[in-house]
Design a protein around this motif. Sequence first.
Motif, PDB file in Angstrom:
ATOM      1  N   TYR A  38      -3.486  -5.543  -0.358  1.00 15.73           N
ATOM      2  CA  TYR A  38      -3.208  -4.237   0.248  1.00 15.73           C
ATOM      3  C   TYR A  38      -3.904  -4.096   1.599  1.00 15.73           C
ATOM      4  CZ  TYR A  38      -1.772  -3.198  -4.519  1.00 15.73           C
ATOM      5  OH  TYR A  38      -1.151  -3.234  -5.738  1.00 15.73           O
ATOM      6  N   GLU A  83     -11.407   0.361   2.143  1.00 16.99           N
ATOM      7  CA  GLU A  83     -11.650  -1.076   1.958  1.00 16.99           C
ATOM      8  C   GLU A  83     -13.066  -1.364   1.470  1.00 16.99           C
ATOM      9  OE1 GLU A  83      -8.596  -0.706   5.340  1.00 16.99           O
ATOM     10  OE2 GLU A  83     -10.424   0.330   4.753  1.00 16.99           O
ATOM     11  N   PHE A 137     -10.425  -1.864  -4.275  1.00 18.33           N
ATOM     12  CA  PHE A 137      -9.339  -2.005  -3.299  1.00 18.33           C
ATOM     13  C   PHE A 137      -9.197  -3.486  -2.938  1.00 18.33           C
ATOM     14  CE2 PHE A 137      -7.201  -1.883   0.799  1.00 18.33           C
ATOM     15  CZ  PHE A 137      -6.190  -0.980   0.548  1.00 18.33           C
ATOM     16  N   THR A 159       0.836  -1.205   0.000  1.00 19.85           N
ATOM     17  CA  THR A 159       0.000   0.000   0.000  1.00 19.85           C
ATOM     18  C   THR A 159       0.867   1.251   0.000  1.00 19.85           C
ATOM     19  OG1 THR A 159      -1.754  -1.177   1.159  1.00 19.85           O
ATOM     20  CG2 THR A 159      -1.819   1.233   1.256  1.00 19.85           C
TER      21      THR A 159
END
Length: 184
Positions: free
Chosen positions: A132, A122, A127, A99
């Motif tokens: 990540y 999230e 995402f 990230t």
Amino acid sequence: MTANPPHVTEFDPDSDAAQPEGSLQALMGRVEAETRELQFPGFSADDALNLGLLLVELGKERNLPIAIDITRGEQVLFHVALPGATPDNEYWVRAKQRTSARYEVPSLLVGLRGRVRGGRIEDNAWFDQSRYAAHGGAFPVYVTGVGAVATVTVSGLPQVADHDLVVEAMRGVLGLPEADDAPQ
């Protein structure tokens, strides 16, 4: 570095409780100030070793169950798991490191920015949480005039504590005053 106004309590990204008004923006401001302040003149394998060893020293002194990682591109320059760290910390190290490397800002800041309009990063389908993690603990190593060249990551504590430990060690290696001693 900018201190939070005395009436603003720091935002806790690990809490589901209501947060004090202005606390999210205040924490984002603090992290953004750290990214401007923590600039290295260069970053070699020896610098990575010194930074990693300082994190180990801090972790051992405080009996912290943490994993520590310093990565440049695809090359791991330093990696250790202190007593009490678990295999789960390895997942978190990699996810937070990816990230921070992808966005070239601290992983904590990615997560905080995702909360500005409510919700979390999230919650977005794009995402990929399998790769990540927008949780604090990974911080880019910025070289003045160059930009982000590596990441330093800690996992094992609450996310703001992971972030703060990395910042403390970076300050130490750069010879900067601790946050409480920094000019306001």
